[in-house]
Design an enzyme around this catalytic site. Sequence first.
Site, PDB file in Angstrom:
ATOM      1  N   CYS A   1      -5.109 -28.442 -56.900  1.00  0.00           N
ATOM      2  CA  CYS A   1      -5.684 -29.093 -55.734  1.00  0.00           C
ATOM      3  C   CYS A   1      -6.388 -28.053 -54.868  1.00  0.00           C
ATOM      4  O   CYS A   1      -5.872 -26.967 -54.649  1.00  0.00           O
ATOM      5  CB  CYS A   1      -4.577 -29.780 -54.950  1.00  0.00           C
TER       6      CYS A   1
ATOM      7  N   HIS B   1     -23.107 -34.573 -49.930  1.00  0.00           N
ATOM      8  CA  HIS B   1     -23.168 -35.997 -49.638  1.00  0.00           C
ATOM      9  C   HIS B   1     -22.941 -36.292 -48.158  1.00  0.00           C
ATOM     10  O   HIS B   1     -22.661 -37.422 -47.774  1.00  0.00           O
ATOM     11  CB  HIS B   1     -22.146 -36.760 -50.487  1.00  0.00           C
TER      12      HIS B   1
ATOM     13  N   HIS C   1     -11.916 -35.506 -52.553  1.00  0.00           N
ATOM     14  CA  HIS C   1     -11.370 -34.999 -51.297  1.00  0.00           C
ATOM     15  C   HIS C   1     -11.096 -36.158 -50.353  1.00  0.00           C
ATOM     16  O   HIS C   1     -11.607 -37.258 -50.511  1.00  0.00           O
ATOM     17  CB  HIS C   1     -12.257 -33.935 -50.640  1.00  0.00           C
TER      18      HIS C   1
ATOM     19  N   HIS D   1     -13.301 -39.514 -50.840  1.00  0.00           N
ATOM     20  CA  HIS D   1     -14.472 -39.404 -51.710  1.00  0.00           C
ATOM     21  C   HIS D   1     -14.035 -38.896 -53.082  1.00  0.00           C
ATOM     22  O   HIS D   1     -13.204 -37.990 -53.180  1.00  0.00           O
ATOM     23  CB  HIS D   1     -15.496 -38.422 -51.130  1.00  0.00           C
TER      24      HIS D   1
ATOM     25  N   HIS E   1      -2.667 -39.566 -55.505  1.00  0.00           N
ATOM     26  CA  HIS E   1      -2.478 -38.280 -54.812  1.00  0.00           C
ATOM     27  C   HIS E   1      -3.291 -38.252 -53.522  1.00  0.00           C
ATOM     28  O   HIS E   1      -2.783 -37.880 -52.463  1.00  0.00           O
ATOM     29  CB  HIS E   1      -2.899 -37.143 -55.743  1.00  0.00           C
ATOM     30  N   GLU E   2      -4.563 -38.649 -53.617  1.00  0.00           N
ATOM     31  CA  GLU E   2      -5.428 -38.627 -52.433  1.00  0.00           C
ATOM     32  C   GLU E   2      -4.926 -39.548 -51.334  1.00  0.00           C
ATOM     33  O   GLU E   2      -4.962 -39.209 -50.154  1.00  0.00           O
ATOM     34  CB  GLU E   2      -6.853 -39.016 -52.822  1.00  0.00           C
TER      35      GLU E   2
ATOM     36  N   HIS F   1      -2.346 -37.961 -49.186  1.00  0.00           N
ATOM     37  CA  HIS F   1      -2.919 -37.149 -48.105  1.00  0.00           C
ATOM     38  C   HIS F   1      -3.462 -38.037 -46.990  1.00  0.00           C
ATOM     39  O   HIS F   1      -3.315 -37.730 -45.809  1.00  0.00           O
ATOM     40  CB  HIS F   1      -4.048 -36.272 -48.648  1.00  0.00           C
TER      41      HIS F   1
ATOM     42  N   HIS G   1       1.148 -31.049 -49.290  1.00  0.00           N
ATOM     43  CA  HIS G   1       1.571 -30.739 -50.658  1.00  0.00           C
ATOM     44  C   HIS G   1       3.069 -30.487 -50.751  1.00  0.00           C
ATOM     45  O   HIS G   1       3.688 -29.986 -49.815  1.00  0.00           O
ATOM     46  CB  HIS G   1       0.834 -29.514 -51.171  1.00  0.00           C
TER      47      HIS G   1
END
Length: 544
Positions: free
Chosen positions: A94, A191, A209, A219, A242-243, A246, A252
């Site tokens: 990551c 972007h 991310h 994204h 996982h994203e 967050h 983590h």
Amino acid sequence: MDVIVYIYVGLLAGFLPSALSKNYDCELPSKNCPAKTQEYLEFYGYLDPEKPCIREDIVAALTKFQELNIDFMGLNVTGECDNITVLVMNQPRCGCEDIVKFDMKKMMPQNFIGPQEFRLGNTKWRKKELTWSVLKYPRNPQTTSKMSNSDVDDAMRRALDIWAKVTTLSFRQLTNDRNADITIKFEVRRHTSTGPYYDFDGPGNVLAHAFFPESGIVHFDDDEHFVLNNNEGTELFIVAAHEFGHTLGISHSNIKDALMAPYYRYSKSLQLHTDDIGAVQTLYGPSDKNRPATTSRPTNPPTPRPTPKPTVPHTVPAYCNMQIKASFSINQNTYVFTRENVGYMRTKTFVYKVTRDGLQPTSRKPIEDMFIKTGSRRYPRAHPYRVDAAAYIPHKRYIFLFSGTRAYRYSIRREDYRSEGPFVLDERQGFPKWMDVTEFPERPRAAVAMPYSNYNSYYMLIFGTTMVWDWNFYSERVGAWAYPIDVFGRNMPQRVDGAYLENDKRNVIFFKNHKFYKFEVRRRRVVDTNVMDVKRDFFKGRCA
């Protein structure tokens, strides 16, 4: 506050952004350290890039890296660039900071001298029902040939659902709605129209991310070959789960099998680890969705009980109600500091000894009887009026007392190692000393010696209200890093009152109000069974 979170980047030799290029001139601890060691440690939050770096900072940062990735590929805590450490640094992983830092200059008051307490901002959502929407679906032919828009929706729904099942949260999909709480896009390269830019890098390396609450932005790199239910590309469901962790405010994990560990791994049947569940339930509470309904059962008439004999009420001594202000442990004895009223509008610091048998009330001494100096000069004083934090450094045989940002150091001679005091101030070495307050994120509340893996040497951590930082007692300055307490360890209390390292070096005890917490040094976490009552389990005796 938006804090960027990446996932899964490439190898140490080439993954770091060119924007980070600068002179990395810190002395490395050995020739085995790759040239990019300092850059790697700064990029992932183990070193502060704005501070001059010395060799001890690199050792402390390597130690922290090893502690947070313990057991991955057999990694041990050495503070050195051993072969396993270099190998782990070269793994796809990551890309977010393992130690999430915040902009101290923006967050701290500028009108005061010295460190101040502050809030970190939103690290969780303030509501329990969140909406989500995919605003931009993948266009990569590798992905779209195997995955429709409805498949993408289903992957996002399942990824959110694994968090919803264990919490009080619920998620509702909206169609192409920019006002949704969580907005999802598949993007390529640069972007965003304004900086800071979080560019994607093409196939491989960075896959996605996201931002911490309450941003909700997620994204995915549309140059990647995303797949579902197989290992022939990058499993979108796993990356999304996982994203979203967050996005909910979870940092983590150092448990290698946890979903929130920094290293990607494919699983045919992804499930949350107990560490993931504990982290999200700390923020949002446990789920009551699967709680079985209670049913009424016939009950037997109560059995008459004999009338109890009258008992003499248990009188709790006044010392049982003391508020611990600081603590340290030496030679299996723990010393706690407390402030007591000694007259009208007057308070004074006293020291008590606690052994395996509990608090020793006859050990109570005024601080001036325990901490002295040999010189005849009246100033500086041999001890602080108020002790905010205390720590014992075993391999140096130093006792530190902190009052604000003033440090008092007392050395214990080898022949006096088993002495129970008094302890003599290192006046010839210039103590007490004022520490540079420009480097302090907050006022000290607790300090503790933390062992390296060989248990022959130690470094010191100082805890503020919400932050913890490394204090280098060699250079007598703030060391390599400072970061939030909840990143330092799972289930850690904030605003602690004191701390000390236990004699076996396996656990650190943290005091907060009437509770104390046993913190596992190796695993960096407090578990539910390690939260105990100060009176009953620490003071014991007549206080129990």
